[in-house]
Design a protein around this motif. Sequence first.
Motif, mmCIF file in Angstrom:
data_model
loop_
_atom_site.group_PDB
_atom_site.id
_atom_site.type_symbol
_atom_site.label_atom_id
_atom_site.label_comp_id
_atom_site.label_asym_id
_atom_site.label_seq_id
_atom_site.Cartn_x
_atom_site.Cartn_y
_atom_site.Cartn_z
ATOM 1 N N MET A 1 -69.477 41.900 -37.727
ATOM 2 C CA MET A 1 -68.915 40.499 -37.802
ATOM 3 C C MET A 1 -67.630 40.653 -38.536
ATOM 4 N N ASN A 2 -68.421 40.606 -39.909
ATOM 5 C CA ASN A 2 -67.734 41.283 -41.119
ATOM 6 C C ASN A 2 -67.026 42.405 -40.894
ATOM 7 N N ALA A 3 -66.684 43.123 -40.254
ATOM 8 C CA ALA A 3 -66.127 44.344 -40.286
ATOM 9 C C ALA A 3 -64.765 44.083 -39.597
ATOM 10 N N LEU A 4 -65.137 42.838 -38.694
ATOM 11 C CA LEU A 4 -63.959 42.730 -37.633
ATOM 12 C C LEU A 4 -63.240 41.687 -38.342
ATOM 13 N N ARG A 5 -63.785 40.104 -39.440
ATOM 14 C CA ARG A 5 -62.930 39.652 -40.065
ATOM 15 C C ARG A 5 -62.428 40.212 -40.973
ATOM 16 N N PHE A 6 -62.924 40.879 -41.512
ATOM 17 C CA PHE A 6 -62.116 42.224 -42.746
ATOM 18 C C PHE A 6 -61.264 42.767 -42.220
ATOM 19 N N LEU A 7 -61.585 43.392 -41.016
ATOM 20 C CA LEU A 7 -60.017 43.710 -40.339
ATOM 21 C C LEU A 7 -58.544 43.250 -40.084
ATOM 22 N N ALA A 8 -59.177 42.259 -39.724
ATOM 23 C CA ALA A 8 -58.266 40.670 -39.221
ATOM 24 C C ALA A 8 -57.915 40.066 -40.415
ATOM 25 N N ARG A 9 -58.170 40.210 -41.507
ATOM 26 C CA ARG A 9 -57.245 39.864 -42.871
ATOM 27 C C ARG A 9 -56.591 40.425 -42.870
ATOM 28 N N ILE A 10 -56.833 41.680 -42.750
ATOM 29 C CA ILE A 10 -55.469 42.999 -43.371
ATOM 30 C C ILE A 10 -54.118 42.656 -42.113
ATOM 31 N N VAL A 11 -55.024 42.599 -40.540
ATOM 32 C CA VAL A 11 -53.496 42.911 -39.811
ATOM 33 C C VAL A 11 -52.865 41.146 -39.993
ATOM 34 N N PHE A 12 -53.653 40.164 -40.485
ATOM 35 C CA PHE A 12 -52.702 39.325 -40.571
ATOM 36 C C PHE A 12 -52.165 39.433 -41.861
ATOM 37 N N GLY A 13 -52.478 39.585 -42.714
ATOM 38 C CA GLY A 13 -51.546 39.249 -43.966
ATOM 39 C C GLY A 13 -50.703 40.615 -43.539
ATOM 40 N N GLY A 14 -50.805 42.102 -43.126
ATOM 41 C CA GLY A 14 -49.574 42.537 -42.951
ATOM 42 C C GLY A 14 -49.177 42.430 -41.983
ATOM 43 N N VAL A 15 -48.792 41.795 -41.280
ATOM 44 C CA VAL A 15 -47.909 40.630 -39.942
ATOM 45 C C VAL A 15 -47.079 40.100 -40.661
ATOM 46 N N PHE A 16 -47.466 39.446 -42.269
ATOM 47 C CA PHE A 16 -46.724 38.406 -42.840
ATOM 48 C C PHE A 16 -45.884 39.531 -43.889
ATOM 49 N N ILE A 17 -46.694 40.842 -44.626
ATOM 50 C CA ILE A 17 -46.086 41.305 -44.899
ATOM 51 C C ILE A 17 -44.781 42.328 -44.404
ATOM 52 N N ALA A 18 -45.083 42.188 -43.221
ATOM 53 C CA ALA A 18 -44.313 43.264 -42.884
ATOM 54 C C ALA A 18 -42.350 42.172 -42.228
ATOM 55 N N ALA A 19 -42.706 40.593 -41.817
ATOM 56 C CA ALA A 19 -41.710 40.216 -41.929
ATOM 57 C C ALA A 19 -41.166 39.597 -42.868
ATOM 58 N N SER A 20 -41.369 39.793 -43.724
ATOM 59 C CA SER A 20 -40.574 39.710 -45.254
ATOM 60 C C SER A 20 -39.583 40.485 -45.865
ATOM 61 N N LEU A 21 -40.283 41.754 -45.449
ATOM 62 C CA LEU A 21 -38.997 42.490 -45.822
ATOM 63 C C LEU A 21 -37.648 41.999 -45.768
ATOM 64 N N SER A 22 -37.508 42.387 -44.359
ATOM 65 C CA SER A 22 -35.736 42.332 -43.845
ATOM 66 C C SER A 22 -35.668 41.092 -44.379
ATOM 67 N N LYS A 23 -35.977 39.702 -44.728
ATOM 68 C CA LYS A 23 -35.521 38.535 -45.136
ATOM 69 C C LYS A 23 -35.307 38.490 -47.124
ATOM 70 N N ILE A 24 -36.287 39.173 -46.832
ATOM 71 C CA ILE A 24 -36.136 39.780 -48.633
ATOM 72 C C ILE A 24 -35.319 40.135 -48.834
ATOM 73 N N ALA A 25 -34.520 42.308 -48.338
ATOM 74 C CA ALA A 25 -33.146 41.999 -48.050
ATOM 75 C C ALA A 25 -32.011 41.875 -47.942
ATOM 76 N N ASP A 26 -32.365 40.891 -47.117
ATOM 77 C CA ASP A 26 -31.067 39.930 -47.437
ATOM 78 C C ASP A 26 -30.859 38.583 -46.688
ATOM 79 N N PRO A 27 -30.729 37.853 -47.563
ATOM 80 C CA PRO A 27 -30.928 35.943 -47.613
ATOM 81 C C PRO A 27 -30.331 35.232 -47.180
ATOM 82 N N ALA A 28 -29.080 36.234 -47.166
ATOM 83 C CA ALA A 28 -27.725 35.950 -46.951
ATOM 84 C C ALA A 28 -27.933 35.607 -45.308
#
Lengths: 144, 171
Positions: A1-28
């Motif tokens: 279960m702990n390994a699953l939570r660890f994985l979920a944390r990485i994936v959930f954080g990763g989703v937001f990192i991925a989502a942020s990049l193109s927005k940071i590149a072009d705020p306008a």
Amino acid sequence: MNALRFLARIVFGGVFIAASLSKIADPALFAQYVDAYRILPAILVNPTALILPWVELLCGAALAVGVLGRGAAMILNILAVGFLAALGHAWWHGLDISCGCFTLGEKGGSLSLSLLRDAGVLALGLFVLSGQFRRPRRGGLLLD
Amino acid sequence: MSRHRFGVGTEAFLLLALSLVAAIAANGLRPSPLPWWRDGGAAAMEKSLFLAKAGTPSLKAEEALQLWNAREAVFVDARSPAMFVAGHIPGAVNVTLDPMAGEDILTQADRLPKDRRLVIYCDNLACPKSKDLAEALKQLGFTNLMVLLDGLEGWQAVSGPLDMGDKGGRP
């Protein structure tokens, strides 16, 4: 279960990192998407377009590496709820817009699919959040 | 013993403060920073930037209205048939890349004159359909294409007329 939570944390954080990049590149361009949802007053559009992607990036990274994880999980879940509400609002009002969630300039795309995807992200987020507030079992494996 | 140095609220506050600092710094270092508060000039700059990305000549709603009054262009509604029926620029032809349309783009494009100026629109500034359709029509050999910048939203802002129902076409 702990390994699953660890994985979920990485994936959930990763989703937001991925989502942020193109927005940071072009705020306008991102500001145009924010504006198209017609939720925020004009004065808040640019500050949102400038700050929000950084919140996504830093909280996503904090959660993935496990620093300030509870605060990050809390903020990202609030964001996920907000995004879901914004998408629902656009869908309900029949706005003919792109999600603007991940790739800016994406072709067409379906709002209902984006809604489903964001609901999945939120479910993952709530799982991660519950893990962040769980007391570690005595002698349990401390992965977060 | 707690394994957390800070409370949740403090953690969240730290992250938000860091994000604000990063946003200010990153925007300040940008060659052309996005203004934090919108004014008329900034909004105009953003619009032209958006269009440059679209790669298609564009026009404003006032100019479109002049063309419409003078019957100097064929208006092309790039939205879904359902949206078209709900309200469109009078005389506009509904041509859509929507897979639900029932007809492919080749069949629909046959209804458009190649020798006239086409003004393509969708909902508003941020909707992608007009830009996507412009790209598709360009591939099909249409050259006299323009995108109505603010779409139907801009059209209504300059009091352009609207028709309802599925009767369109005034080429």
